[in-house]
Design an enzyme around this catalytic site. Structure first.
Site, PDB file in Angstrom:
ATOM      1  N   ILE A   2       0.871  -1.173   0.000  1.00 40.25           N
ATOM      2  CA  ILE A   2       0.000   0.000   0.000  1.00 40.25           C
ATOM      3  C   ILE A   2       0.910   1.226   0.000  1.00 40.25           C
ATOM      4  CG2 ILE A   2      -1.923   1.188   1.126  1.00 40.25           C
ATOM      5  CD1 ILE A   2      -2.358  -1.476   2.736  1.00 40.25           C
ATOM      6  N   ILE A   3       0.816   2.020  -1.058  1.00 43.30           N
ATOM      7  CA  ILE A   3       1.669   3.206  -1.180  1.00 43.30           C
ATOM      8  C   ILE A   3       0.817   4.458  -1.005  1.00 43.30           C
ATOM      9  CG2 ILE A   3       3.238   4.499  -2.667  1.00 43.30           C
ATOM     10  CD1 ILE A   3       4.101   1.841  -3.916  1.00 43.30           C
ATOM     11  N   HIS A  53      -7.338   7.571   1.267  1.00 48.10           N
ATOM     12  CA  HIS A  53      -7.491   6.163   0.894  1.00 48.10           C
ATOM     13  C   HIS A  53      -6.404   5.292   1.523  1.00 48.10           C
ATOM     14  CE1 HIS A  53      -8.794   2.814  -1.630  1.00 48.10           C
ATOM     15  NE2 HIS A  53      -7.537   2.631  -1.980  1.00 48.10           N
ATOM     16  N   ARG A  82      12.528  -3.147   0.757  1.00 47.27           N
ATOM     17  CA  ARG A  82      12.046  -4.128   1.734  1.00 47.27           C
ATOM     18  C   ARG A  82      11.583  -5.445   1.112  1.00 47.27           C
ATOM     19  NH1 ARG A  82      11.093   0.938   3.388  1.00 47.27           N
ATOM     20  NH2 ARG A  82      11.205   1.432   5.611  1.00 47.27           N
TER      21      ARG A  82
END
Length: 157
Positions: free
Chosen positions: A81-82, A88, A127
């Site tokens: 999730i960026i 949002h 990561r």
């Protein structure tokens, strides 16, 4: 990034454990890196596993609950999730985190948390366990799920 404080992974025998790796489909390069890291740990520990895909991180909790209710000993939840320019990000991050926590508590089975919540794509690449990455969060999530499943097995006798 935590990096330097991470425990060593692997080195356990997870033979007999049935694990489901559930991954979102957003940010394919990062997600594929996370999946590869999880697979490396699962292969090295002897766990039986399969990989299933869901549309995104929001869908991880319901798929995790279904896998655990169907007999999986543990789930490894992987997603990316960026942060964007709207709220949002917070909604999806919170829903995925809270949902996966609830699934673990409701089922009494471990959910390895490999959902990356990022400010930008580079943080994910750092990561994802890819060549040049500083961390491997897929590996860490799978290792946590396996180790916790083994602890729960021991506690239950």
């Amino acid at each position: 990034m935590a990096g330097s404080g991470a425990p060593e992974t692997g080195g356990v025998d997870a033979s007999g454990l049935n694990v489901v790796v559930i991954a979102g489909t957003w940010h394919e390069v990062i997600t594929e890196g996370l999946i590869a890291g999880a697979k490396r740990v699962l292969d090295a520990t002897g766990a039986t596993y399969r990989v299933v895909r869901v549309p995104g991180s929001f869908e991880l909790p319901v798929a995790a609950k279904t896998a655990l209710d169907a007999g999986a000993d543990a789930v490894v939840a992987l997603g990316v999730i960026i942060r964007g320019g709207t709220p949002h990000f917070e909604f999806v991050s919170s829903a995925a985190t809270d949902g996966l926590t609830r699934v673990a508590l409701d089922t009494g089975k471990p959910v390895g948390f490999g959902v990356l919540t990022l400010d930008d794509e580079q943080q994910g690449l750092d990561r994802a366990g890819l060549e040049g990455s500083k961390e491997d969060k897929g590996e860490e999530a799978a290792d946590a799920a396996i180790r916790t499943a083994l602890v729960l097995r021991e506690l239950r006798g």
